[in-house]
Enzyme design. Sequence first.
Site, PDB file in Angstrom:
ATOM      1  N   CYS A   1       0.835  -1.363  -0.004  1.00 59.25           N
ATOM      2  CA  CYS A   1      -0.012  -0.097  -0.018  1.00 59.25           C
ATOM      3  C   CYS A   1       0.673   1.368   0.070  1.00 59.25           C
ATOM      4  CB  CYS A   1      -0.783  -0.063   1.079  1.00 59.25           C
ATOM      5  SG  CYS A   1      -2.341  -1.418   0.903  1.00 59.25           S
ATOM      6  N   ASP A   2       0.016   2.316   0.038  1.00 63.82           N
ATOM      7  CA  ASP A   2       0.617   3.578  -0.597  1.00 63.82           C
ATOM      8  C   ASP A   2       1.933   3.993   0.116  1.00 63.82           C
ATOM      9  OD1 ASP A   2      -2.200   3.360  -1.157  1.00 63.82           O
ATOM     10  OD2 ASP A   2      -2.454   5.261  -1.317  1.00 63.82           O
ATOM     11  N   LYS A   3       1.902   4.351   1.200  1.00 71.47           N
ATOM     12  CA  LYS A   3       3.183   4.828   1.943  1.00 71.47           C
ATOM     13  C   LYS A   3       4.239   3.724   2.449  1.00 71.47           C
ATOM     14  CE  LYS A   3       0.748   8.355   1.243  1.00 71.47           C
ATOM     15  NZ  LYS A   3      -0.364   7.654   0.578  1.00 71.47           N
TER      16      LYS A   3
ATOM     17  N   GLU B   1      -4.827  13.746   2.012  1.00 73.28           N
ATOM     18  CA  GLU B   1      -5.426  13.286   0.464  1.00 73.28           C
ATOM     19  C   GLU B   1      -6.866  14.135   0.457  1.00 73.28           C
ATOM     20  OE1 GLU B   1      -2.977   9.584  -1.377  1.00 73.28           O
ATOM     21  OE2 GLU B   1      -5.041   9.004  -0.128  1.00 73.28           O
TER      22      GLU B   1
ATOM     23  N   SER C   1      -5.317  11.225  -3.848  1.00 73.24           N
ATOM     24  CA  SER C   1      -5.220   9.745  -4.248  1.00 73.24           C
ATOM     25  C   SER C   1      -4.897   9.419  -5.768  1.00 73.24           C
ATOM     26  CB  SER C   1      -6.287   8.986  -3.954  1.00 73.24           C
ATOM     27  OG  SER C   1      -6.440   7.838  -4.305  1.00 73.24           O
TER      28      SER C   1
END
Length: 560
Positions: A121-123, A450, A476
């Site tokens: 996932c993102d981070k 976000e 996002s």
Amino acid sequence: MKKEIGWRAKDEYMETNQAYKFAGYTDDDVSRPIIGIANSFTDLCGGHKNLRMLAEHVKNGVYRAGGTPVEFGTIAICDAMVDQTELGPNYVLPHRELVADTVETIIRANELDGLVMLGSCDKIVPGMLMASARLDVPSVFVPGGQTVSGPPFRDRLRTDSTTITEATGMYQAGEITADELRGLTTACAPSMGSCQMLGTANSMCCFAEAIGMTLPQGALIPAAFYDRTRLAMHSGEQVVDLVRKGITSRKIMTWDALENAIMMMVAIGGSTNTVIHACALAHELGYPTEKVLEAFDKYSKLIPHIAKITPASKERDCEDLYKAGGIPRVMKNLTRFLHTDALTVTGRTLGENIAEAKSCWPEDDDLIRTVENPHSRLGGLAIMRGNIAPDSGVAKPAAIAEEARRFTGRAVCFDNCEDCIKAVSERKIVAGDVLVVRYEGPQGGPGMREMFTPLKLLNGQGLGKVTALITDGRFSGTNNGCFVGHISPEAAAGGPIALIEDGDIIEIDVYKQTLNVRLTDEELAARRARWKRPEREKIGGYLGRYAKMVSSADKGAIID
């Protein structure tokens, strides 16, 4: 001091052997390359639910290759869960630094020989890559894969985990019922895995493959496919091979490799967040962040948008991109631009990987197009500048409709995201409005929230092409509509975005990559003389420290 492989087995290091025996290992175990497996498994994140299983396959691969795996955990936050529940200060981006710090700490403290990183996932993905860059040990990144597609809904052939917010806008506009909305919450994400669209999670996994840190095809194999477990096992084998050959992460993550990843993001229309993470990774590697922005700017003018998936498309998602040939196929079509002699975790060059890439799925020449026949001549990402963003801002042309790529409208200002969401939910926003959401940058939020919720609501209300949103916060990768984020300097640092007033005329031109307010330099100077940063409740703990130390978005929002 760097030790040779197997140093723990020597008599003078018997105390180290003793310590490993306390954990149940044998003398033979500690005589082998010891591979740390950084696992970000958590029950709280759907994208990471399968990582416990994948870790076992990585371990099997390490054992098969003659190494000893040692697993440890690190934290992982789900952006969607936190952004939906948390108001005010936001932990999502700040926790990237914690991921990097914890991986660094374990590897350094135990002097491990190699590293396999498990995340989706993102981070978490950039945090792990940042740690690997600091450590400069043999490393492989293993993504967990994305969930499978959700069912059709209205005009969309595919739904994903973010369709809910857009559907909420439809509900607010009276277009769907509460039962339809409730049913979609169950159906839109039918399996474990990261979100299906080209959000930050999948974008960063594609980035990791393009930079050479993930085995070919590793970025986009769905979480439920057995190819995912096979890739995990092969990654365990490969890291042991890298240790024996002395191929460390900095031999792979060179400037040429970083440029390859930037080109990939432009070609597929990756998340705007990849810009901030690329800057942070470049900093860890010793490259100026200004060079990263220059590279995005350069390649956005050279490389068109050749792979179109959601949010740029309502018909295709990341599973479709994988089946169409995945990242190797995209890179094959970009060969003329790429640094094909860049080394990868296979031990071979990028060019060799591309030449040997195979897929059992039929190639889709409409989804992954050639440079000569792109989906759009405009690159998928754009660095924006102007009197609102003198240091930079970031837009995603791939997800902006052609009719909205030049937008002029009236400013409607909000000093936090909550007030913006409230106004949108109450249907107070009309065609021609440019929402200005500020004091949400790395320092100002703190945490750089976000803004996908207001944009998704506007889209659901039918206002996605007739309104715009600019912010010193982030977006996002799931968003579409006319938007510019990462505006630097941020409002909390006295950036020009703080000086905009309701009714000011904002001009956005994605083609020219400009973002301006129709004000003279004299008027901006007069407003600056009157400006005072709004008072906010004092924040303690980690976020309080983060707010004091974090850099601006154009510097990667790093703590240095």
